[in-house]
Design a protein around this motif. Structure first.
Motif, mmCIF file in Angstrom:
data_model
loop_
_atom_site.group_PDB
_atom_site.id
_atom_site.type_symbol
_atom_site.label_atom_id
_atom_site.label_comp_id
_atom_site.label_asym_id
_atom_site.label_seq_id
_atom_site.Cartn_x
_atom_site.Cartn_y
_atom_site.Cartn_z
ATOM 1 N N MET A 144 22.074 52.873 40.170
ATOM 2 C CA MET A 144 22.674 52.880 41.477
ATOM 3 C C MET A 144 22.781 54.038 42.187
ATOM 4 N N VAL A 145 23.496 54.913 41.541
ATOM 5 C CA VAL A 145 23.803 56.099 41.884
ATOM 6 C C VAL A 145 22.456 56.828 42.439
ATOM 7 N N PHE A 148 21.027 55.978 45.576
ATOM 8 C CA PHE A 148 21.816 56.115 46.609
ATOM 9 C C PHE A 148 21.692 57.621 46.905
ATOM 10 N N ALA A 152 20.374 58.990 50.480
ATOM 11 C CA ALA A 152 21.138 60.047 51.132
ATOM 12 C C ALA A 152 20.596 61.288 51.366
ATOM 13 N N GLU A 175 27.254 70.180 50.754
ATOM 14 C CA GLU A 175 28.320 69.347 51.254
ATOM 15 C C GLU A 175 28.069 68.071 50.582
ATOM 16 N N MET A 176 27.063 67.578 50.518
ATOM 17 C CA MET A 176 26.864 66.075 50.092
ATOM 18 C C MET A 176 27.532 66.173 48.449
ATOM 19 N N LEU A 179 31.283 66.021 48.217
ATOM 20 C CA LEU A 179 31.706 64.511 48.534
ATOM 21 C C LEU A 179 31.443 63.534 47.491
ATOM 22 N N LEU A 180 30.204 63.772 46.919
ATOM 23 C CA LEU A 180 29.722 62.774 45.991
ATOM 24 C C LEU A 180 30.513 62.862 44.469
ATOM 25 N N PRO A 182 33.328 63.757 42.916
ATOM 26 C CA PRO A 182 34.328 63.198 42.643
ATOM 27 C C PRO A 182 34.362 61.704 42.203
ATOM 28 N N GLY A 183 33.423 60.999 42.687
ATOM 29 C CA GLY A 183 33.415 59.770 42.481
ATOM 30 C C GLY A 183 32.103 59.464 41.201
ATOM 31 N N ILE A 184 31.654 60.548 40.718
ATOM 32 C CA ILE A 184 30.504 60.534 39.907
ATOM 33 C C ILE A 184 30.969 61.286 38.519
#
Lengths: 201, 201
Positions: A144-145, A148, A152, A175-176, A179-180, A182-184
């Motif tokens: 899934m990641v 994405f 993106a 920058e992407m 943002l990403l 911390p969730g991975i």
């Protein structure tokens, strides 16, 4: 294939990429591609059955513009794929044309998801390695990641192309990740990931 | 403009969107648009100067397909914009054509960033409200995040379109937020954000 045939095919792919990158699909003719490659139209038809066929080959050649530059593993490799991609999109006609055709394909009646799936597979493999090395947060789904990130990146380069001909794509890619990640990534992995735009290689 | 002229313009925009959505830019003719709208080609030229002009108007009509459905604020509003967008992209020809033309514009020689900037502005406003309400992590830049969300959504819908005609776009949009929110929202805000795909309205 014989060595010479392989070389001719690569010349044609490169010539087609230069034409598609500069002019787009509709305005590119097979005779111009053959002329630029220094071969006959007959020779072009020996290697590719149609304009659509050569366009698909250009679309599917994208990962080969990136992978030779990579020497890292796991999450850092995933980040590095996008860092090299952002740099190469500024100057490599084969990659530029592949991305352009993949995005605009609906406009000339092609529906080919192959290049997106190629990227997804390359990225999913990095994420599976990252999982095995304990770099991923629990619950992060590599497939899934990966889908994405491909999506993106596709959108980020289109936005950058429209606002400044992709001049700041390397910074947008960093920058992407800010943002990403911390969730991975696990908190212990985060500070070890090198995010700086990758310079000339 | 008089009420009737406004109505005719809206009819033309809708008819153009239906043609562009179904056939793409190249295969859509102005006479077909006029016929579908039930007006003369002369009347079409009174409202739009060219095919490119009507295509740009369709591209720029995107936010008006979403905003009437929104009643939330801050980060929840930002999420809701994308939830409604994902649903409307399955069925609203005006939005579908706007997105299609925005992505494929390079293929027919148009370079118009307006629709992307419109979305960026709408989303940046949500993020500024979120900042004032204390929903954002320190260091989150509303303009930068807004540009990334617009870019990511553009890529996610293109990927979904190629793999399954956008059937699972609502779920992909939720997955995007699950990945992104930990890098954007304070820990106290996270559990309050409703992420479920938004049903029929």
């Amino acid at each position: 294939m014989q060595e010479r045939a392989v070389r001719t095919r690569q010349l044609l792919l490169q010539a087609a990429a230069e034409e598609f990158d500069a002019c787009g699909y509709a305005a590119t003719g097979l005779s111009k591609i053959a002329k630029r490659a220094g071969v006959t139209v007959g020779s072009l038809y020996f290697h590719f059955e149609s304009k659509e066929g050569i366009a698909k080959a250009v679309m599917q050649a994208q990962p080969q513009s990136i992978e030779p530059y990579l020497d890292t593993q796991g999450l850092q490799r995933l980040v590095d794929i996008t860092r090299v991609w952002a740099q190469q999109l500024l100057r490599d006609p084969l990659l530029r044309a592949g991305v352009r055709l993949s995005v605009e394909q609906g406009g000339f009646g092609v529906h080919d998801v192959t290049s997106f799936v190629q990227w997804r597979d390359v990225m999913e493999e990095c994420l599976r390695d990252a999982r095995e090395s304990g770099e991923l947060l629990p619950g992060v789904d590599p497939a899934m990641v990966a889908e994405f990130i491909v999506s993106a990146c596709t959108g980020v380069q289109l936005y950058a192309q429209l606002v400044n001909e992709r001049e700041d794509l390397p910074e947008r890619t960093v920058e992407m990740w800010r943002l990403l990640l911390p969730g991975i990534a696990t908190p212990g992995t985060l500070p070890r990931i090198d995010l700086e735009p990758r310079g000339e290689s």
